[in-house]
Design a protein around this motif. Structure first.
Motif, PDB file in Angstrom:
ATOM      1  N   LEU A  92       1.213   9.513   7.136  1.00 54.75           N
ATOM      2  CA  LEU A  92       1.543   9.050   8.488  1.00 54.75           C
ATOM      3  C   LEU A  92       0.877   7.715   8.818  1.00 54.75           C
ATOM      4  O   LEU A  92       1.301   7.031   9.748  1.00 54.75           O
ATOM      5  N   SER A  93      -0.148   7.335   8.050  1.00 58.94           N
ATOM      6  CA  SER A  93      -0.811   6.052   8.283  1.00 58.94           C
ATOM      7  C   SER A  93      -0.182   4.924   7.473  1.00 58.94           C
ATOM      8  O   SER A  93      -0.608   3.770   7.574  1.00 58.94           O
ATOM      9  N   MET A  94       0.825   5.275   6.668  1.00 57.84           N
ATOM     10  CA  MET A  94       1.574   4.280   5.889  1.00 57.84           C
ATOM     11  C   MET A  94       3.055   4.652   5.958  1.00 57.84           C
ATOM     12  O   MET A  94       3.642   5.086   4.965  1.00 57.84           O
ATOM     13  N   PRO A  95       3.648   4.470   7.154  1.00 60.99           N
ATOM     14  CA  PRO A  95       5.009   4.972   7.368  1.00 60.99           C
ATOM     15  C   PRO A  95       6.003   4.423   6.331  1.00 60.99           C
ATOM     16  O   PRO A  95       5.963   3.250   5.988  1.00 60.99           O
ATOM     17  N   LYS A  96       6.864   5.301   5.901  1.00 59.46           N
ATOM     18  CA  LYS A  96       7.995   4.976   5.013  1.00 59.46           C
ATOM     19  C   LYS A  96       7.586   4.544   3.616  1.00 59.46           C
ATOM     20  O   LYS A  96       8.401   4.020   2.859  1.00 59.46           O
ATOM     21  N   LEU A  97       6.320   4.753   3.262  1.00 64.62           N
ATOM     22  CA  LEU A  97       5.871   4.433   1.904  1.00 64.62           C
ATOM     23  C   LEU A  97       5.708   5.751   1.143  1.00 64.62           C
ATOM     24  O   LEU A  97       5.069   6.678   1.643  1.00 64.62           O
ATOM     25  N   TYR A  98       6.305   5.819  -0.036  1.00 65.94           N
ATOM     26  CA  TYR A  98       6.218   7.038  -0.842  1.00 65.94           C
ATOM     27  C   TYR A  98       5.869   6.692  -2.279  1.00 65.94           C
ATOM     28  O   TYR A  98       6.187   5.599  -2.738  1.00 65.94           O
ATOM     29  N   GLY A  99       5.219   7.616  -2.947  1.00 66.37           N
ATOM     30  CA  GLY A  99       4.886   7.368  -4.346  1.00 66.37           C
ATOM     31  C   GLY A  99       4.432   8.631  -5.039  1.00 66.37           C
ATOM     32  O   GLY A  99       4.022   9.608  -4.401  1.00 66.37           O
ATOM     33  N   GLN A 100       4.522   8.603  -6.364  1.00 66.42           N
ATOM     34  CA  GLN A 100       4.124   9.741  -7.189  1.00 66.42           C
ATOM     35  C   GLN A 100       2.604   9.760  -7.351  1.00 66.42           C
ATOM     36  O   GLN A 100       2.009   8.734  -7.666  1.00 66.42           O
ATOM     37  N   VAL A 101       2.016  10.926  -7.118  1.00 67.30           N
ATOM     38  CA  VAL A 101       0.560  11.078  -7.237  1.00 67.30           C
ATOM     39  C   VAL A 101       0.242  12.328  -8.048  1.00 67.30           C
ATOM     40  O   VAL A 101       0.828  13.385  -7.832  1.00 67.30           O
ATOM     41  N   LYS A 102      -0.694  12.172  -8.986  1.00 67.57           N
ATOM     42  CA  LYS A 102      -1.171  13.320  -9.764  1.00 67.57           C
ATOM     43  C   LYS A 102      -2.282  14.017  -8.988  1.00 67.57           C
ATOM     44  O   LYS A 102      -3.221  13.369  -8.525  1.00 67.57           O
ATOM     45  N   ARG A 103      -2.168  15.322  -8.873  1.00 63.50           N
ATOM     46  CA  ARG A 103      -3.186  16.116  -8.178  1.00 63.50           C
ATOM     47  C   ARG A 103      -3.490  17.368  -8.994  1.00 63.50           C
ATOM     48  O   ARG A 103      -2.687  17.760  -9.852  1.00 63.50           O
ATOM     49  N   SER A 104      -4.600  18.014  -8.681  1.00 69.43           N
ATOM     50  CA  SER A 104      -4.871  19.315  -9.259  1.00 69.43           C
ATOM     51  C   SER A 104      -3.769  20.276  -8.819  1.00 69.43           C
ATOM     52  O   SER A 104      -3.341  20.251  -7.657  1.00 69.43           O
ATOM     53  N   ALA A 105      -3.311  21.111  -9.743  1.00 73.88           N
ATOM     54  CA  ALA A 105      -2.209  22.027  -9.434  1.00 73.88           C
ATOM     55  C   ALA A 105      -2.682  23.134  -8.500  1.00 73.88           C
ATOM     56  O   ALA A 105      -2.053  23.431  -7.490  1.00 73.88           O
ATOM     57  N   GLU A 106      -3.813  23.733  -8.856  1.00 70.75           N
ATOM     58  CA  GLU A 106      -4.321  24.843  -8.050  1.00 70.75           C
ATOM     59  C   GLU A 106      -5.748  24.508  -7.624  1.00 70.75           C
ATOM     60  O   GLU A 106      -6.520  23.974  -8.426  1.00 70.75           O
TER      61      GLU A 106
END
Ligand code: ZN
Length: 192
Positions: A92-106
């Motif tokens: 919400l602090s970067m409106p309309k910006l999207y990107g792929q991010v790696k995160r821990s699954a669980e």
């Protein structure tokens, strides 16, 4: 209270733990939920409303009628992580910006609720991702920081546009200079 946008200094602030649950905090948390729903988000961290406190709210349904899905995380900590998964994120602090991010699954997260009760949750999928994203905000980390190098190159022009707009609003006096904003953040930090 309003949602601040990149590159507001609050988004680069390492927030301090909350020492007391006050009626003021409860009111602020309610306002954070309302702002989040108005912006059609599923999570909002205190840093995003320029409050340097370790608290964020989440409702994965983004539906304010679904009050049972509202969760408040005070002084949260991830105590266990398992696996890695990549998926798209926005903020919400970067409106309309999207990107792929790696995160821990669980993840296993520990936190306190608004009644001051400690709880532990084991999360996966969207819940796990949302908690990691929001917890990052409390440390001044943005999802774009966690994108691949190629991903970061791709979003660089958009970030630079955000920056230009923000600086212009500061020049016009609509937004206070960084030094003033930083001073305000220091003043309202929780004092142990
Ligand atoms: Zn965010």
């Amino acid at each position: 209270m309003q949602i601040v946008q990149f590159p507001h200094p609050a988004l680069r602030w390492k927030s301090k733990p909350i020492v007391e649950i006050t009626p003021e905090l409860q009111k602020i948390v309610r306002e954070m939920f309302d702002l989040m729903y108005a912006a059609e988000g599923i999570g909002l961290a205190a840093n995003q409303v320029a409050l340097p406190w370790r608290v964020f709210v989440i409702n994965l349904t983004a539906d304010k009628a679904e009050t049972s899905e509202e969760h408040v995380f005070i002084n949260p900590e991830i105590v266990k992580r398992k696996g890695t998964v990549e998926a798209e994120e926005g903020c919400l602090s970067m409106p309309k910006l999207y990107g792929q991010v790696k995160r821990s699954a669980e993840i296993v997260v520990e936190a306190f609720d608004l009644d001051g009760r400690g709880f532990e949750m084991t999360l996966d999928d969207l819940a796990s991702r949302a908690v990691q994203h929001e917890l990052d905000h409390l440390d001044g980390v943005l999802f774009t920081d966690r994108m691949s190098e190629a991903g970061q190159r791709e979003v660089a022009p958009v970030l630079s546009d955000f920056e230009t707009q923000f600086r212009r609003q500061q020049e016009l006096g609509v937004i206070a200079p960084d030094t003033v904003l930083q001073k305000q953040l220091l003043e309202i930090e929780p004092k142990p």
